[in-house]
Design an enzyme around this catalytic site. Structure first.
Site, PDB file in Angstrom:
ATOM      1  CB  CYS A  99      -0.998  -0.044   1.150  1.00  0.00           C
ATOM      2  SG  CYS A  99      -2.411   1.010   0.818  1.00  0.00           S
ATOM      3  CG  HIS A 143      -3.667  -3.646   3.239  1.00  0.00           C
ATOM      4  ND1 HIS A 143      -2.638  -3.112   3.979  1.00  0.00           N
ATOM      5  CD2 HIS A 143      -4.326  -2.598   2.712  1.00  0.00           C
ATOM      6  CE1 HIS A 143      -2.675  -1.798   3.921  1.00  0.00           C
ATOM      7  NE2 HIS A 143      -3.699  -1.453   3.147  1.00  0.00           N
ATOM      8  CD  GLU A 187      -1.240  -6.111   5.434  1.00  0.00           C
ATOM      9  OE1 GLU A 187      -0.914  -6.583   4.330  1.00  0.00           O
ATOM     10  OE2 GLU A 187      -1.381  -4.894   5.637  1.00  0.00           O
ATOM     11  N   GLY A 195      -0.639 -16.428  37.507  1.00  0.00           N
ATOM     12  CA  GLY A 195      -1.489 -17.564  37.147  1.00  0.00           C
ATOM     13  C   GLY A 195      -1.961 -17.443  35.716  1.00  0.00           C
ATOM     14  CG  ASP A 239       1.328 -12.968  28.633  1.00  0.00           C
ATOM     15  OD1 ASP A 239       1.061 -13.849  27.798  1.00  0.00           O
ATOM     16  OD2 ASP A 239       0.785 -11.855  28.643  1.00  0.00           O
TER      17      ASP A 239
HETATM   18  N1  LIG Z   1      -1.785 -12.126  41.892  1.00  0.00           N
HETATM   19  C1  LIG Z   1      -0.580 -11.775  41.453  1.00  0.00           C
HETATM   20  N2  LIG Z   1       0.539 -12.076  42.142  1.00  0.00           N
HETATM   21  C2  LIG Z   1       1.753 -11.703  41.714  1.00  0.00           C
HETATM   22  N3  LIG Z   1       1.972 -11.032  40.580  1.00  0.00           N
HETATM   23  C3  LIG Z   1       0.911 -10.695  39.838  1.00  0.00           C
HETATM   24  C4  LIG Z   1      -0.419 -11.043  40.218  1.00  0.00           C
HETATM   25  N4  LIG Z   1      -1.282 -10.569  39.275  1.00  0.00           N
HETATM   26  C5  LIG Z   1      -0.509  -9.957  38.358  1.00  0.00           C
HETATM   27  N5  LIG Z   1       0.804 -10.036  38.669  1.00  0.00           N
HETATM   28  C6  LIG Z   1       1.941  -9.523  37.911  1.00  0.00           C
HETATM   29  O1  LIG Z   1       1.514  -8.466  37.068  1.00  0.00           O
HETATM   30  C7  LIG Z   1       1.838  -8.759  35.704  1.00  0.00           C
HETATM   31  C8  LIG Z   1       0.802  -8.167  34.818  1.00  0.00           C
HETATM   32  O2  LIG Z   1      -0.436  -8.749  35.118  1.00  0.00           O
HETATM   33  P1  LIG Z   1      -1.418  -9.059  33.956  1.00  0.00           P
HETATM   34  O3  LIG Z   1      -2.592  -9.795  34.474  1.00  0.00           O
HETATM   35  O4  LIG Z   1      -1.544  -7.836  33.139  1.00  0.00           O
HETATM   36  O5  LIG Z   1      -0.504 -10.077  33.217  1.00  0.00           O
HETATM   37  P2  LIG Z   1      -0.602 -10.451  31.731  1.00  0.00           P
HETATM   38  O6  LIG Z   1       0.320  -9.537  30.997  1.00  0.00           O
HETATM   39  O7  LIG Z   1      -2.024 -10.613  31.353  1.00  0.00           O
HETATM   40  O8  LIG Z   1       0.097 -11.821  31.853  1.00  0.00           O
HETATM   41  P3  LIG Z   1      -0.562 -13.075  32.474  1.00  0.00           P
HETATM   42  O9  LIG Z   1      -1.090 -13.766  31.274  1.00  0.00           O
HETATM   43  O10 LIG Z   1       0.585 -13.736  33.097  1.00  0.00           O
HETATM   44  O11 LIG Z   1      -1.641 -12.665  33.427  1.00  0.00           O
HETATM   45  C9  LIG Z   1       1.917 -10.283  35.638  1.00  0.00           C
HETATM   46  O12 LIG Z   1       2.692 -10.750  34.556  1.00  0.00           O
HETATM   47  C10 LIG Z   1       2.540 -10.582  36.981  1.00  0.00           C
HETATM   48  O13 LIG Z   1       3.938 -10.364  36.899  1.00  0.00           O
HETATM   49  N1  LIG Z   2      -3.369   1.816   3.576  1.00  0.00           N
HETATM   50  C1  LIG Z   2      -2.465   2.657   3.085  1.00  0.00           C
HETATM   51  O1  LIG Z   2      -1.279   2.455   3.183  1.00  0.00           O
HETATM   52  C2  LIG Z   2      -3.023   3.915   2.486  1.00  0.00           C
HETATM   53  C3  LIG Z   2      -1.976   4.763   1.865  1.00  0.00           C
HETATM   54  C4  LIG Z   2      -2.471   6.167   1.552  1.00  0.00           C
HETATM   55  N2  LIG Z   2      -2.772   6.845   2.801  1.00  0.00           N
HETATM   56  C5  LIG Z   2      -3.718   6.095   0.677  1.00  0.00           C
HETATM   57  O2  LIG Z   2      -4.785   6.433   1.116  1.00  0.00           O
HETATM   58  O3  LIG Z   2      -3.626   5.715  -0.460  1.00  0.00           O
END
Ligand SMILES: Nc1ncnc2c1ncn2[C@@H]1O[C@H](COP(=O)(O)OP(=O)(O)OP(=O)(O)O)[C@@H](O)[C@H]1O
Ligand SMILES: NC(=O)CC[C@H](N)C(=O)O
Ligand SMILES: O=c1[nH]c(=O)c2[nH+]cn([C@@H]3O[C@H](COP(=O)(O)O)[C@@H](O)[C@H]3O)c2[nH]1
Ligand SMILES: [Mg+2]
Length: 512
Positions: free
Chosen positions: A79, A170, A172, A225, A228
């Site tokens: 694009c 696109h 993707e 828990g 991630d």
């Molecule tokens: N009950 C808890 N005890 C300890 N640490 C926590 C707890 N809840 C969240 N955290 C910490 O905060 C971070 C962010 O929480 P969040 O729930 O946003 O995690 P996330 O990015 O969704 O990852 P996850 O999938 O592990 O929950 C977690 O990765 C953890 O390190």
């Molecule tokens: N999706 C895009 O990259 C658009 C490119 C440009 N803004 C257009 O309108 O043509």
């Protein structure tokens, strides 16, 4: 990993989708803002230029010396990336009255053996989103495809040092039916990638890398828990065993029995995790607080306090583990300026600054779906990996108004009935997230000829891809009838159940 693709971002809403699609072809890639350009690195096998909300004819539009990159490696412009390429080489791009937004039918006129469009049908549905059009190609460029509205939907340069292609559509986007095939052709036929990005190779290389980074030091890590932090901890554990010290905090607003269940799972996984019961501390500090933002900030602050206090009991900690994933770190080109705060997301984000510890973030370059695949590779149970997202501030932001221990118990019970029913009826995996919300209203009911005056629970279930936008889930009426009945019969203190039919935007997923 010996090969990677660089995606230079011009601010398109689809840039992350390009990265996801490349990864799904088992090729590693990274997104960088366009102005970072291409630094010398033998692992880089090709460059993709993203779309952009700008017009190449705006005086302020983002610019890049495309020819300089084509001196080094193959390039695919998408694009805006294609328009910029055409313009830079001397072609003509202009606003045309033939804008295309949405589906279009591509007429593929390329030679059947063309490396990019090989095995793409002669007519194929693609996704368009542009207002500018390439009206004339530079000398030495060839048209490979058109649509009913535009003369250049795909092109190729004939005499550049490395291969150079441009696509007005696109590939993707899901609605470009053969888009994946085209990207795959670029990666494999043109850039010569082999597809070495697999969960198994990731685990192998990451564990090696972690051993080198950590050496003989100790790592402390907060675990939620969730997906991630658990996957990150499991990788670190494979690298250093019991020198990983996990902390899981019971903040008093977890789901029913969740504290014990999560600790049991960690035990099964062989992780060294300490459960810290901080319920009373959280309840005390939350007492009397009704503002959503204030509640969120108290919880975020307490997490850090509890975690720091625990860290003091362990000698010789040198590093802090975090479950950071790629969407958290991508430095995309922001075209809309800094966004306003809708909700302060709790997390332990305040920790790294305060603790002066080196960070270990083994998932920094993965998308959520890849984290799940790595989790499966590591043998983490499916129930954990495919759990609905659950916010760190937990049930505190699903109890509107003041949080008390009694209300937590009431909501835990209602939530448990709801989740159990979703699982039993096979609906759990068809929604992205679901939960119950306790409303601060009582209403009158009648049960067994007696008047009741009790609380209302709202049920929420949404479909979504990333939580940024969401639709309310159209759960079957029979199912809703059954859950409503079960909650009212089983949870004393609730006499009314309602279903939330708001989408995001304008509503949000959580109520606070
Ligand atoms: N009950 C808890 N005890 C300890 N640490 C926590 C707890 N809840 C969240 N955290 C910490 O905060 C971070 C962010 O929480 P969040 O729930 O946003 O995690 P996330 O990015 O969704 O990852 P996850 O999938 O592990 O929950 C977690 O990765 C953890 O390190
Ligand atoms: N999706 C895009 O990259 C658009 C490119 C440009 N803004 C257009 O309108 O043509
Ligand atoms: O870890 C988290 N800490 C938070 O403070 C937080 N607030 C919302 N959420 C989750 O984010 C997604 C979007 O939620 P909203 O539509 O309510 O903003 C949904 O999945 C929410 O559950 C949080 N997750
Ligand atoms: Mg979480």
């Amino acid at each position: 990993m010996t090969e990677k693709i660089l995606i230079l971002d011009f601010g398109s809403q689809y840039t992350q989708l390009i990265a996801r699609a490349v990864r799904e072809c088992n090729v590693y890639c990274e997104i960088l803002p366009f102005h970072k350009g291409v630094q010398p690195d033998p692992a880089i096998k090709g460059v993709i230029l993203s779309g952009s909300p700008f017009s190449v004819n705006d005086p302020e539009s983002p610019d890049l010396d495309v020819a300089n990159i084509v001196q080094q490696i193959p390039v695919l412009g998408v694009c805006y990336g294609a328009q910029l390429t055409a313009k830079r080489y001397g072609g003509r791009v202009a606003k045309s009255d033939k804008r295309e937004f949405g589906r279009a039918i591509l007429s593929n006129t390329a030679h059947p053996e063309d490396a990019l469009l090989k095995e793409v049908s002669t007519t194929s549905q693609v996704w368009m989103s542009h207002g500018d059009t390439i009206l004339a190609l530079p000398d030495g460029f060839e048209v490979l495809a058109t649509t009913e509205s535009i003369p250049v939907a795909a092109f190729k340069a004939l005499n550049t040092p490395h291969t150079l292609y441009g696509l007005q559509f696109h590939p993707e986007v899901y609605h470009s039916v053969e888009g994946k095939k085209i990207l795959r052709n670029f990666l494999y036929n043109i850039c010569g990638c082999h597809g070495d990005w697999t969960p198994a190779s990731f685990v192998h290389e990451t564990v090696e890398h972690l051993r080198q980074q950590i050496g003989s030091r100790k790592v402390i890590m907060a675990l939620s828990g969730g997906v991630d932090s658990t996957v990150a901890a499991t990788l670190i554990h494979q690298a250093i065993g019991d020198r990983l010290y996990g902390i899981f905090v019971d903040n008093g607003v977890l789901r029913k029995n969740e504290f014990q269940q999560v600790l049991d799972t960690y035990k099964q996984l062989g992780l060294n995790v300490k459960g810290v019961d901080a319920k009373n501390l959280f309840y005390t500090r939350l007492a009397g607080k009704v503002s959503p933002e204030e509640k969120r900030k108290i919880i975020g602050g307490l997490f850090i306090e509890v975690f720091e206090a625990e860290a003091k009991h362990i000698d010789g900690i040198g590093l802090l583990g975090q479950g950071t994933i790629y969407p958290d770190v991508i430095e995309s080109v922001s075209v809309h300026g800094p966004s306003v705060t809708i909700k302060s997301h709790h997390n332990v984000g305040g920790l790294p600054d305060r603790m002066h510890l080196e960070l270990v973030e083994p998932l920094r370059f993965l998308f959520k779906d890849e984290v799940r695949k790595v989790g499966l590779e590591l043998g983490i149970p499916r129930e954990l990996l495919f759990r609905h997202p659950f916010p760190g501030p937990g049930l505190a932001i699903r109890i509107l108004g003041e949080v008390t221990e009694d209300k937590v118990r009431l909501l835990q019970d209602a939530d448990a009935v709801y989740t159990r029913s979703l699982r039993e009826s096979g609906l759990y995996d068809s929604v992205w997230q679901a939960g119950a919300i306790l409303l601060p209203v009582k209403s009158v009911g009648v049960m067994g000829d007696e008047r009741t005056y009790e609380f209302t629970v709202a049920l929420r279930a949404v479909t979504s891809v990333d939580g940024m936008t969401a639709d309310w889930a159209h759960l079957p009426y029979d199912f809703l009838a059954k859950v409503s009945n079960e909650i009212i019969n089983e949870v004393r203190g609730i006499n009314r159940v309602v279903y939330d039919i708001s989408s995001k935007p304008p509503a949000t997923i959580e109520w606070e």
